[in-house]
Design a protein around this motif. Structure first.
Motif, PDB file in Angstrom:
ATOM      1  N   PRO A   1      68.146  25.595 108.804  1.00  0.00           N
ATOM      2  CA  PRO A   1      68.445  27.405 108.970  1.00  0.00           C
ATOM      3  C   PRO A   1      69.313  28.035 108.047  1.00  0.00           C
ATOM      4  CG  PRO A   1      68.542  25.924 111.100  1.00  0.00           C
ATOM      5  CD  PRO A   1      68.650  24.999 109.861  1.00  0.00           C
TER       6      PRO A   1
ATOM      7  N   LEU B   1      64.881  22.870 105.072  1.00  0.00           N
ATOM      8  CA  LEU B   1      64.353  22.820 106.371  1.00  0.00           C
ATOM      9  C   LEU B   1      65.602  23.440 107.069  1.00  0.00           C
ATOM     10  CD1 LEU B   1      62.254  19.798 107.096  1.00  0.00           C
ATOM     11  CD2 LEU B   1      61.431  22.059 107.145  1.00  0.00           C
TER      12      LEU B   1
ATOM     13  N   TYR C   1      59.008  31.265 110.136  1.00  0.00           N
ATOM     14  CA  TYR C   1      59.862  31.174 111.413  1.00  0.00           C
ATOM     15  C   TYR C   1      59.146  30.738 112.507  1.00  0.00           C
ATOM     16  CZ  TYR C   1      63.696  32.467 114.699  1.00  0.00           C
ATOM     17  OH  TYR C   1      64.609  32.351 115.702  1.00  0.00           O
TER      18      TYR C   1
ATOM     19  N   GLY D   1      68.504  22.167 114.260  1.00  0.00           N
ATOM     20  CA  GLY D   1      68.846  23.133 113.346  1.00  0.00           C
ATOM     21  C   GLY D   1      70.322  22.997 112.971  1.00  0.00           C
TER      22      GLY D   1
ATOM     23  N   ARG E   1      61.366  23.251 116.388  1.00  0.00           N
ATOM     24  CA  ARG E   1      62.729  23.314 116.944  1.00  0.00           C
ATOM     25  C   ARG E   1      63.679  23.402 115.791  1.00  0.00           C
ATOM     26  NH1 ARG E   1      62.313  20.678 122.948  1.00  0.00           N
ATOM     27  NH2 ARG E   1      60.318  21.598 123.718  1.00  0.00           N
ATOM     28  N   LEU E   2      63.532  23.748 114.755  1.00  0.00           N
ATOM     29  CA  LEU E   2      64.613  23.770 113.692  1.00  0.00           C
ATOM     30  C   LEU E   2      65.121  25.065 113.697  1.00  0.00           C
ATOM     31  CD1 LEU E   2      62.738  21.728 111.160  1.00  0.00           C
ATOM     32  CD2 LEU E   2      64.516  21.165 112.544  1.00  0.00           C
ATOM     33  N   THR E   3      65.539  25.939 114.554  1.00  0.00           N
ATOM     34  CA  THR E   3      66.318  27.164 114.445  1.00  0.00           C
ATOM     35  C   THR E   3      67.557  26.921 114.571  1.00  0.00           C
ATOM     36  OG1 THR E   3      65.954  27.665 116.875  1.00  0.00           O
ATOM     37  CG2 THR E   3      64.105  28.323 115.192  1.00  0.00           C
ATOM     38  N   SER E   4      68.495  28.027 114.352  1.00  0.00           N
ATOM     39  CA  SER E   4      69.821  27.948 114.661  1.00  0.00           C
ATOM     40  C   SER E   4      70.304  27.848 115.961  1.00  0.00           C
ATOM     41  CB  SER E   4      70.532  29.033 113.970  1.00  0.00           C
ATOM     42  OG  SER E   4      70.122  30.336 114.538  1.00  0.00           O
TER      43      SER E   4
ATOM     44  N   ARG F   1      59.360  27.102 112.175  1.00  0.00           N
ATOM     45  CA  ARG F   1      60.641  26.707 112.792  1.00  0.00           C
ATOM     46  C   ARG F   1      60.638  26.642 114.258  1.00  0.00           C
ATOM     47  NH1 ARG F   1      64.796  26.032 109.261  1.00  0.00           N
ATOM     48  NH2 ARG F   1      64.457  26.632 107.474  1.00  0.00           N
TER      49      ARG F   1
END
Length: 312
Positions: A190, A188, A57, A72, A64-67, A60
């Motif tokens: 989310p 990758l 996490y 993301g 900057r691949l979060t929800s 992530r």
């Protein structure tokens, strides 16, 4: 259960190093408390899994691949299409030229590695497409790792029967990288944005499969006899890239289409442009000029937008 040999503070500190410094300062105590609760009675495999999840996490957040990020949300929106286009790429050789498949299976160069590569592509990609259509995302993630393995297996098969010079390695990569890149995109995405299946998901997967078949057909199935000239190679590279760039304007639907197509075209387009340009340095010069043109155009567009808003 004996867990005295497990050094939790060391594992926690190692995982937190993957987080941005500001995030560690603001949320480090909270992360440490949650980690302590989740690993209080954990054995070593559980601790390793929790540590890896915590570190993942952090990566992530850095990427900057979060929800909460645009990237993301774009990945989550594109995943059904990506699964479909990967299936199209895996099925294309079997649909377009079954005689060639039969020759490869029974021909003089037939080998166990070749047979595995031929069958693994349609099986793994079709299973991934089915899992995505049904919303079985845990299975889809496992299968996406298998699809990455398919790409590496195809590359190994190509290198085993050819000369491992730069030309052959790059050419072999054109049909292997689509699977590697597609699998990575699924991994990758989310997980908290990949919910239950909907009519949209069920429709996008087969649409992506048809689109994948058409895109691979437009490139001649990654065959050197169908090497594209500059305009077509540039179109199949810049078209998806420009669609992906629309995400900066908040247009995630066209960006998702571009992101699903790009893994199928980027390697073969770059290889064709490299061939047409006569070498890597010529290609870099052309690419640099194109990037500069796009950058100048983007700055000009932003200037016009600023002038329009200030005038309003």
């Amino acid at each position: 259960m004996n867990t005295q040999t497990i050094d939790r503070p060391v594992a926690l500190r190692a995982a937190l190093q993957f987080y941005p410094a500001r995030y560690r300062r603001e949320r480090g105590d909270e992360l440490a408390a949650v980690f302590a609760d989740s690993t209080a009675e954990a054995d070593k495999p559980t601790l390793i899994r929790e540590t890896l999840d915590l570190a993942a996490y952090g990566l992530r957040l850095r990427a900057r691949l979060t929800s909460a990020s645009t990237a993301g949300r774009l990945l989550a929106l594109a995943v059904p299409l990506v699964a479909g286009t990967a299936a199209g790429a895996g099925l294309f050789p079997w649909i377009s030229n079954p005689d060639l498949i039969a020759w490869k299976l029974d021909g003089p160069r037939s080998s166990l590695l070749m047979v595995l590569a031929l069958f693994a592509a349609p099986v793994a990609t079709l299973l991934l497409a089915v899992a995505a259509a049904l919303g079985q995302w845990t299975a889809a993630r496992v299968l996406s790792a298998a699809v990455i393995g398919v790409g590496l297996l195809n590359l190994a098969d190509s290198l085993s029967i050819g000369h491992a010079d730069a030309w052959w390695v790059l050419y072999s990569s054109t049909s292997a990288l689509p699977f590697v890149l597609s699998g990575l995109l699924v991994l990758l995405a989310p997980g908290d944005l990949l919910g239950r299946p909907t009519w949209r998901t069920g429709a996008l997967v087969p649409l992506g499969t048809v689109g994948g078949l058409l895109v691979v057909a437009a490139q001649g199935g990654y065959d050197t006899r169908y090497l594209m000239n500059d305009p077509w190679a540039g179109l199949l590279l810049m078209g998806p890239l420009l669609l992906v760039a629309t995400a900066a304007r908040g247009w995630l639907v066209p960006a998702a289409i571009g992101l699903a197509v790009l893994p199928l075209t980027v390697a073969f387009s770059l290889f064709s442009l490299w061939e047409s340009a006569g070498g890597i340095w010529n290609l870099l010069a052309v690419g640099g000029a194109g990037a500069a043109f796009v950058a100048v155009g983007g700055l000009g567009w932003r200037g016009l937008e600023s002038m329009r808003r200030s005038g309003a």
